[in-house]
Design a protein around this motif. Structure first.
Motif, PDB file in Angstrom:
ATOM      1  N   SER A  84       3.019   5.907  -3.008  1.00  0.00           N
ATOM      2  CA  SER A  84       4.194   6.663  -3.432  1.00  0.00           C
ATOM      3  C   SER A  84       4.211   6.853  -4.937  1.00  0.00           C
ATOM      4  O   SER A  84       4.417   7.974  -5.436  1.00  0.00           O
ATOM      5  CB  SER A  84       5.472   5.939  -2.985  1.00  0.00           C
ATOM      6  N   GLY A  85       4.000   5.795  -5.681  1.00  0.00           N
ATOM      7  CA  GLY A  85       4.024   5.897  -7.138  1.00  0.00           C
ATOM      8  C   GLY A  85       2.898   6.742  -7.684  1.00  0.00           C
ATOM      9  O   GLY A  85       3.094   7.516  -8.634  1.00  0.00           O
ATOM     10  N   THR A  86       1.710   6.613  -7.092  1.00  0.00           N
ATOM     11  CA  THR A  86       0.580   7.420  -7.549  1.00  0.00           C
ATOM     12  C   THR A  86       0.838   8.905  -7.300  1.00  0.00           C
ATOM     13  O   THR A  86       0.635   9.753  -8.179  1.00  0.00           O
ATOM     14  CB  THR A  86      -0.703   6.984  -6.824  1.00  0.00           C
ATOM     15  N   TRP A  98      -4.603  -2.310   9.744  1.00  0.00           N
ATOM     16  CA  TRP A  98      -5.283  -1.281   8.964  1.00  0.00           C
ATOM     17  C   TRP A  98      -4.710   0.097   9.271  1.00  0.00           C
ATOM     18  O   TRP A  98      -4.477   0.905   8.373  1.00  0.00           O
ATOM     19  CB  TRP A  98      -6.786  -1.306   9.259  1.00  0.00           C
ATOM     20  N   GLY A  99      -4.504   0.364  10.557  1.00  0.00           N
ATOM     21  CA  GLY A  99      -3.930   1.649  10.947  1.00  0.00           C
ATOM     22  C   GLY A  99      -2.504   1.804  10.462  1.00  0.00           C
ATOM     23  O   GLY A  99      -2.109   2.878   9.986  1.00  0.00           O
ATOM     24  N   ILE A 100      -1.719   0.729  10.577  1.00  0.00           N
ATOM     25  CA  ILE A 100      -0.340   0.775  10.098  1.00  0.00           C
ATOM     26  C   ILE A 100      -0.314   0.987   8.592  1.00  0.00           C
ATOM     27  O   ILE A 100       0.491   1.765   8.065  1.00  0.00           O
ATOM     28  CB  ILE A 100       0.401  -0.516  10.489  1.00  0.00           C
ATOM     29  N   GLY A 101      -1.208   0.319   7.888  1.00  0.00           N
ATOM     30  CA  GLY A 101      -1.276   0.481   6.442  1.00  0.00           C
ATOM     31  C   GLY A 101      -1.636   1.897   6.032  1.00  0.00           C
ATOM     32  O   GLY A 101      -1.068   2.445   5.083  1.00  0.00           O
ATOM     33  N   ALA A 102      -2.585   2.496   6.744  1.00  0.00           N
ATOM     34  CA  ALA A 102      -2.965   3.876   6.439  1.00  0.00           C
ATOM     35  C   ALA A 102      -1.787   4.828   6.668  1.00  0.00           C
ATOM     36  O   ALA A 102      -1.548   5.743   5.870  1.00  0.00           O
ATOM     37  CB  ALA A 102      -4.153   4.294   7.300  1.00  0.00           C
ATOM     38  N   ALA A 103      -1.031   4.603   7.750  1.00  0.00           N
ATOM     39  CA  ALA A 103       0.128   5.457   8.033  1.00  0.00           C
ATOM     40  C   ALA A 103       1.202   5.301   6.963  1.00  0.00           C
ATOM     41  O   ALA A 103       1.807   6.285   6.522  1.00  0.00           O
ATOM     42  CB  ALA A 103       0.695   5.124   9.412  1.00  0.00           C
ATOM     43  N   THR A 104       1.446   4.066   6.529  1.00  0.00           N
ATOM     44  CA  THR A 104       2.465   3.859   5.497  1.00  0.00           C
ATOM     45  C   THR A 104       2.039   4.453   4.155  1.00  0.00           C
ATOM     46  O   THR A 104       2.888   4.898   3.370  1.00  0.00           O
ATOM     47  CB  THR A 104       2.775   2.364   5.312  1.00  0.00           C
ATOM     48  N   MET A 105       0.732   4.506   3.914  1.00  0.00           N
ATOM     49  CA  MET A 105       0.262   5.147   2.685  1.00  0.00           C
ATOM     50  C   MET A 105       0.506   6.658   2.739  1.00  0.00           C
ATOM     51  O   MET A 105       0.867   7.267   1.728  1.00  0.00           O
ATOM     52  CB  MET A 105      -1.222   4.852   2.463  1.00  0.00           C
ATOM     53  N   LEU A 106       0.330   7.262   3.904  1.00  0.00           N
ATOM     54  CA  LEU A 106       0.648   8.687   4.043  1.00  0.00           C
ATOM     55  C   LEU A 106       2.134   8.933   3.832  1.00  0.00           C
ATOM     56  O   LEU A 106       2.528   9.895   3.153  1.00  0.00           O
ATOM     57  CB  LEU A 106       0.231   9.179   5.430  1.00  0.00           C
ATOM     58  N   ILE A 107       2.957   8.054   4.401  1.00  0.00           N
ATOM     59  CA  ILE A 107       4.408   8.189   4.217  1.00  0.00           C
ATOM     60  C   ILE A 107       4.765   8.063   2.740  1.00  0.00           C
ATOM     61  O   ILE A 107       5.539   8.859   2.193  1.00  0.00           O
ATOM     62  CB  ILE A 107       5.156   7.124   5.042  1.00  0.00           C
ATOM     63  N   GLY A 108       4.214   7.054   2.083  1.00  0.00           N
ATOM     64  CA  GLY A 108       4.509   6.846   0.670  1.00  0.00           C
ATOM     65  C   GLY A 108       4.048   8.003  -0.197  1.00  0.00           C
ATOM     66  O   GLY A 108       4.772   8.469  -1.082  1.00  0.00           O
ATOM     67  N   ALA A 109       2.824   8.485   0.063  1.00  0.00           N
ATOM     68  CA  ALA A 109       2.307   9.602  -0.723  1.00  0.00           C
ATOM     69  C   ALA A 109       3.161  10.848  -0.517  1.00  0.00           C
ATOM     70  O   ALA A 109       3.504  11.552  -1.474  1.00  0.00           O
ATOM     71  CB  ALA A 109       0.853   9.887  -0.341  1.00  0.00           C
ATOM     72  N   GLY A 110       3.531  11.106   0.733  1.00  0.00           N
ATOM     73  CA  GLY A 110       4.377  12.261   1.012  1.00  0.00           C
ATOM     74  C   GLY A 110       5.750  12.135   0.386  1.00  0.00           C
ATOM     75  O   GLY A 110       6.285  13.100  -0.164  1.00  0.00           O
ATOM     76  N   GLY A 111       6.315  10.939   0.440  1.00  0.00           N
ATOM     77  CA  GLY A 111       7.635  10.725  -0.147  1.00  0.00           C
ATOM     78  C   GLY A 111       7.630  10.855  -1.652  1.00  0.00           C
ATOM     79  O   GLY A 111       8.495  11.517  -2.246  1.00  0.00           O
ATOM     80  N   PRO A 141       0.816  -1.232   0.000  1.00  0.00           N
ATOM     81  CA  PRO A 141       0.000   0.000   0.000  1.00  0.00           C
ATOM     82  C   PRO A 141       0.843   1.273   0.000  1.00  0.00           C
ATOM     83  O   PRO A 141       0.532   2.230  -0.716  1.00  0.00           O
ATOM     84  CB  PRO A 141      -0.828  -0.128   1.292  1.00  0.00           C
ATOM     85  N   GLY A 142       1.902   1.293   0.794  1.00  0.00           N
ATOM     86  CA  GLY A 142       2.763   2.465   0.824  1.00  0.00           C
ATOM     87  C   GLY A 142       3.452   2.706  -0.503  1.00  0.00           C
ATOM     88  O   GLY A 142       3.575   3.853  -0.961  1.00  0.00           O
ATOM     89  N   ALA A 143       3.904   1.628  -1.143  1.00  0.00           N
ATOM     90  CA  ALA A 143       4.566   1.765  -2.440  1.00  0.00           C
ATOM     91  C   ALA A 143       3.590   2.250  -3.508  1.00  0.00           C
ATOM     92  O   ALA A 143       3.932   3.085  -4.357  1.00  0.00           O
ATOM     93  CB  ALA A 143       5.177   0.425  -2.853  1.00  0.00           C
ATOM     94  N   PHE A 144       2.355   1.748  -3.458  1.00  0.00           N
ATOM     95  CA  PHE A 144       1.347   2.191  -4.422  1.00  0.00           C
ATOM     96  C   PHE A 144       1.037   3.678  -4.235  1.00  0.00           C
ATOM     97  O   PHE A 144       0.925   4.429  -5.213  1.00  0.00           O
ATOM     98  CB  PHE A 144       0.072   1.372  -4.256  1.00  0.00           C
TER      99      PHE A 144
END
Length: 479
Positions: free
Chosen positions: A313-315, A358-371, A308-311
């Motif tokens: 990030s790329g988006t 679920w919470g960890i996944g949401a946080a990693t998606m924020l990290i990925g999107a920000g990165g 999820p975080g990688a997705f």
């Protein structure tokens, strides 16, 4: 394979081929991250030692970057790119045949040295082929590699480790390398004569060992070394780096053109990446280790949980790359950094022994999107408007910053985590029975939570230079 392509080759076609090369290089990084726990068990190695499989690769990437401008100018970007891809594929096969940790680290360095030429040579080819107004979109397309590698790498690596063998994490690069050679040799435009400079050998002998000494000193803390020895290595690295800067200011043909930093935006963009990349990329080994060490998940599950975080990030990278052309990187980067910092803070809070996936996944998606929305616009700000002859130096500096700071961040995170693990480190955890590991899970989780404070602090600190990036920028701006 070396047939010259017509000059009419579309820049977008070139960018898409470069994506394959970027995938090969980034895939090898993410595949290894999810494998470190298994490799630690296989070779009975500590985290501070086994992390050099990742850090040595990143350090070699950075060590090669300073010489890439000279190499491209001397031999041509296309020729360098094809040679580097070939060497990377050979290094991958050798890494898959490694018989112990030292041999694997050595072959990973071979991969890194080759990969250190793949990225800047490819970026030089793209910058020269693109018009300034389309560079952001093309950089975003080229950044697909940073989506595909992190997205596919952990899951692919986890599957290979659990179901096949760790050797195939490296063997997989051979067919990818062959495909790149066939496509790039046919489609890339012919090399055009460019400015040739003498190689700054003294500068190279100052900078590369200086960076190696600095990172080695940081990693020694994770092995429990006394304060004096690691500090001596760090001090030596800083002295060599400082000597390099002094020489670069007065050398006729310096390894890195410090004149680029006269541009406020170039200086601010590279400063942002220096701090941000240390925090962002330095955590890539932590999440897979958390899932395997604290939660007892397999390598495959740990890899799937990274998707999820990688997705995200790329988006975000694709969207931000296009927005950078329209509204300017200076409006995007500070907001993106704030998003990533929020994700790191939320993740650090949730990495308990039983934190919600679920919470960890949401946080990693924020990290990925920000990165994703930080790195590409910052790179665009640093390289937009560079002249034909400045392109190799600009791409060299950008790649040096990202790869070197990834190595510094990885070594720092591994050292900090090792210091917080129980006596005996990761090896002691591997020897625990199921009941003992379950009892130790809260303490292990706390070690990861504490470690994440480092990247959080670095990401927040990167806001300072980010606020100095002009909304519309060229390298020729003066402060």
């Amino acid at each position: 394979m070396d047939t010259d392509a017509p000059r009419a080759t579309r820049p977008m076609t070139i960018a898409l081929v470069l994506v394959l090369g970027g995938v090969m290089v980034s895939l090898d990084t993410t595949v290894v991250n999810v494998a470190l726990n298994r490799l630690s068990q296989t070779f009975d190695a500590s985290l501070a030692t086994i992390q050099w499989i990742a850090t040595g690769y990143s350090l070699a990437l950075g060590a090669m970057a300073p010489a890439s401008a000279w190499t491209v100018g001397r031999f041509g970007a296309k020729r360098v790119y094809l040679t580097a891809v070939s060497a990377f594929a050979v290094g991958s096969v050798l890494a898959g045949l490694a018989w112990d940790v030292p041999s694997m680290i050595a072959f990973r360095v071979v991969q890194g040295l080759a990969g250190g030429l793949v990225m800047p040579a490819g970026m030089t080819i793209l910058i020269r082929a693109a018009r300034p107004e389309e560079l952001g979109r093309l950089m975003g397309t080229n950044g697909l590699a940073i989506l595909v590698g992190p997205l596919a790498g952990p899951a692919l690596g986890g599957w290979l480790i659990d179901r096949v063998s760790w050797h195939w994490m490296f063997f997989i690069n051979l067919p990818v390398g062959i495909a790149i050679l066939l496509l790039a040799g046919r489609l890339f435009p012919a090399d055009v004569p460019g400015a040739r400079r003498a190689l700054d050998v003294p500068g190279l002998l100052l900078l590369s060992p200086g960076l190696a000494a600095l990172i080695y000193g940081v990693s020694r803390f994770g092995d429990g070394a006394s304060g004096a020895a690691p500090l001596a290595w760090i001090a030596a690295g800083l002295v060599l780096a400082a000597a390099f800067v002094v020489r670069a200011r007065f050398a006729a043909h310096p390894l890195i053109d410090l004149g680029l930093f006269r541009s406020r935006t170039f200086a601010a963009a590279t400063g942002t990446m220096t701090v941000f990349c240390a925090g962002y990329f330095g955590t890539m080994i932590l999440a897979p280790l958390y899932f395997q060490v604290v939660r007892g998940e397999s390598a495959l599950v740990a890899g799937l949980l990274a998707m999820p975080g990688a997705f995200a990030s790329g988006t975000a990278m694709q969207v931000a790359g296009r927005l950078a052309d329209r509204i300017g990187p200076g409006r995007i980067v500070p907001v993106s950094i704030a998003v990533a910092a929020t994700g790191f803070a939320l993740l650090a809070v949730q990495l308990t022994a039983d934190g919600s996936y679920w919470g960890i996944g949401a946080a990693t998606m924020l990290i990925g999107a920000g990165g994703g929305a930080t790195i590409m616009p910052a790179m665009t700000a640093a390289t937009k408007g560079v002249s034909h002859d400045q392109a190799p130096a600009a791409s060299t500096t950008v790649n040096l910053v990202t790869t070197t700071m990834a190595a510094v961040g990885t070594a720092s995170s591994a050292a900090l985590l090792s210091a917080r693990l129980p006596d005996g480190g990761l090896q002691a955890v591997h020897r625990m029975t199921g009941a003992a590991r379950e009892a130790a899970a809260p303490a292990l989780a706390h070690a990861f939570q504490f470690t994440y404070l480092l990247p959080l602090s670095l990401v927040v600190a990167s806001l300072v230079p980010a606020l100095l990036i002009h909304h519309r920028s060229t390298v020729k701006e003066s402060s």
